[in-house]
Design an enzyme around this catalytic site. Structure first.
Site, PDB file in Angstrom:
ATOM      1  N   ASN A   1       0.840  -1.189   0.000  1.00  0.00           N
ATOM      2  CA  ASN A   1       0.000   0.000   0.000  1.00  0.00           C
ATOM      3  C   ASN A   1       0.879   1.244   0.000  1.00  0.00           C
ATOM      4  O   ASN A   1       0.418   2.350   0.244  1.00  0.00           O
ATOM      5  CB  ASN A   1      -0.961   0.023   1.197  1.00  0.00           C
ATOM      6  CG  ASN A   1      -2.221  -0.765   0.895  1.00  0.00           C
ATOM      7  OD1 ASN A   1      -2.736  -0.741  -0.223  1.00  0.00           O
ATOM      8  ND2 ASN A   1      -2.722  -1.481   1.880  1.00  0.00           N
TER       9      ASN A   1
ATOM     10  N   LYS B   1       6.158   3.197  -3.892  1.00  0.00           N
ATOM     11  CA  LYS B   1       6.595   1.969  -4.550  1.00  0.00           C
ATOM     12  C   LYS B   1       5.666   1.614  -5.715  1.00  0.00           C
ATOM     13  O   LYS B   1       6.131   1.230  -6.789  1.00  0.00           O
ATOM     14  CB  LYS B   1       6.642   0.809  -3.552  1.00  0.00           C
ATOM     15  CG  LYS B   1       7.856   0.841  -2.668  1.00  0.00           C
ATOM     16  CD  LYS B   1       7.784  -0.106  -1.501  1.00  0.00           C
ATOM     17  CE  LYS B   1       7.745  -1.546  -1.863  1.00  0.00           C
ATOM     18  NZ  LYS B   1       7.924  -2.443  -0.697  1.00  0.00           N
TER      19      LYS B   1
ATOM     20  N   ASP C   1      10.699  -7.352  -1.212  1.00  0.00           N
ATOM     21  CA  ASP C   1      11.331  -6.864  -0.006  1.00  0.00           C
ATOM     22  C   ASP C   1      12.611  -6.191  -0.451  1.00  0.00           C
ATOM     23  O   ASP C   1      13.314  -6.699  -1.325  1.00  0.00           O
ATOM     24  CB  ASP C   1      11.605  -7.975   1.002  1.00  0.00           C
ATOM     25  CG  ASP C   1      11.909  -7.405   2.384  1.00  0.00           C
ATOM     26  OD1 ASP C   1      11.355  -6.348   2.737  1.00  0.00           O
ATOM     27  OD2 ASP C   1      12.716  -8.013   3.124  1.00  0.00           O
ATOM     28  N   SER C   2      12.850  -5.055   0.110  1.00  0.00           N
ATOM     29  CA  SER C   2      13.998  -4.238  -0.272  1.00  0.00           C
ATOM     30  C   SER C   2      14.658  -3.712   0.980  1.00  0.00           C
ATOM     31  O   SER C   2      14.023  -3.581   2.026  1.00  0.00           O
ATOM     32  CB  SER C   2      13.557  -3.031  -1.114  1.00  0.00           C
ATOM     33  OG  SER C   2      12.897  -3.442  -2.264  1.00  0.00           O
TER      34      SER C   2
ATOM     35  N   LYS D   1      16.115   8.006 -11.275  1.00  0.00           N
ATOM     36  CA  LYS D   1      16.240   6.930 -10.293  1.00  0.00           C
ATOM     37  C   LYS D   1      15.686   5.626 -10.863  1.00  0.00           C
ATOM     38  O   LYS D   1      16.295   4.563 -10.715  1.00  0.00           O
ATOM     39  CB  LYS D   1      15.509   7.303  -8.998  1.00  0.00           C
ATOM     40  CG  LYS D   1      15.584   6.211  -7.948  1.00  0.00           C
ATOM     41  CD  LYS D   1      14.780   6.557  -6.711  1.00  0.00           C
ATOM     42  CE  LYS D   1      14.695   5.346  -5.785  1.00  0.00           C
ATOM     43  NZ  LYS D   1      13.844   5.575  -4.638  1.00  0.00           N
TER      44      LYS D   1
ATOM     45  N   ARG E   1      15.223  -1.515  -7.426  1.00  0.00           N
ATOM     46  CA  ARG E   1      13.842  -1.934  -7.712  1.00  0.00           C
ATOM     47  C   ARG E   1      13.600  -1.934  -9.216  1.00  0.00           C
ATOM     48  O   ARG E   1      12.951  -2.832  -9.756  1.00  0.00           O
ATOM     49  CB  ARG E   1      12.845  -1.020  -6.993  1.00  0.00           C
ATOM     50  CG  ARG E   1      11.405  -1.520  -7.121  1.00  0.00           C
ATOM     51  CD  ARG E   1      10.437  -0.772  -6.216  1.00  0.00           C
ATOM     52  NE  ARG E   1      10.720  -1.070  -4.817  1.00  0.00           N
ATOM     53  CZ  ARG E   1      11.220  -0.196  -3.939  1.00  0.00           C
ATOM     54  NH1 ARG E   1      11.487   1.040  -4.291  1.00  0.00           N
ATOM     55  NH2 ARG E   1      11.451  -0.558  -2.698  1.00  0.00           N
TER      56      ARG E   1
END
EC number: 3.6.1.66
Length: 192
Positions: free
Chosen positions: A9, A13, A69-70, A171, A177
């Site tokens: 949420n 991201k 997951d980062s 970026k 990502r």
């Protein structure tokens, strides 16, 4: 068009990922499927945490989905904050998390670090994983106002700006990502 639930949420991201994948498939957030559950993240690796998210959504909703997951790994801090990046200081307050990284680094000259992302995809009854990472250095003071998380203190190798000083497009072209999501998008395009 392929429709996937992204186990997040986090609007930042979601926007980052949608910008990378463009119109090749439609992303839905947890809110879009009315999932208000706090999905567990109890793994000790990025892959375990990412898989926990997809396993949870598959078991409860049976939908094609992916979770990620980062985090940031700082070499001088024995790869901390790692999987605890979002709550390194014991809270989800990123200002406190950044402060703790900077405090723990102190005057250390080894400032090498990396951002890492692992994506777990559940698609066509199979589990797939995609990883991305970017090397860089931690600076002593915050710079920039864009981005989120540790972006103000991370300068990727070969650049002079922090992630927080870059535009979203800059970026997204190089981030951890972006690398993992591009692998995901390429895989899905191959699936037709």
């Amino acid at each position: 068009m392929i429709e996937l639930v992204f186990a997040t949420n986090n609007a930042h991201k979601l926007a980052e990922v949608q910008a990378i994948v463009g119109g090749s498939f439609t992303l839905k957030s947890l809110a879009d499927i009315a999932c208000t559950d706090d999905i567990p993240e109890t793994g000790v690796t990025f892959q375990e945490n990412a898989q926990q998210k997809t396993d949870y959504l598959v078991s409860k909703y049976g939908l094609y989905c992916f979770g990620d997951d980062s985090g940031m790994e700082v070499d001088a801090l024995d790869l901390a904050p790692g999987v605890y990046s979002a709550r390194y200081s014991g809270t989800r307050d990123m200002e406190q998390n950044i402060n703790l990284v900077l405090t723990n680094l102190g005057d250390t000259t080894n400032r090498t670090a990396r951002f890492k992302t692992v994506i777990s995809l559940y698609y066509n009854e199979q589990q797939y994983f995609f990883e991305g990472s970017i090397e860089g250095d931690i600076i002593a003071e915050r710079r920039g106002v864009d981005g989120f998380g540790y972006d103000p203190i991370f300068i990727p190798k070969g650049y002079s700006e922090t992630f927080a000083e870059m535009t979203a497009a800059q970026k997204n072209a190089i981030s951890h990502r972006a690398i993992a999501v591009q692998k995901l998008a390429d895989f899905l395009k191959e699936q037709g």
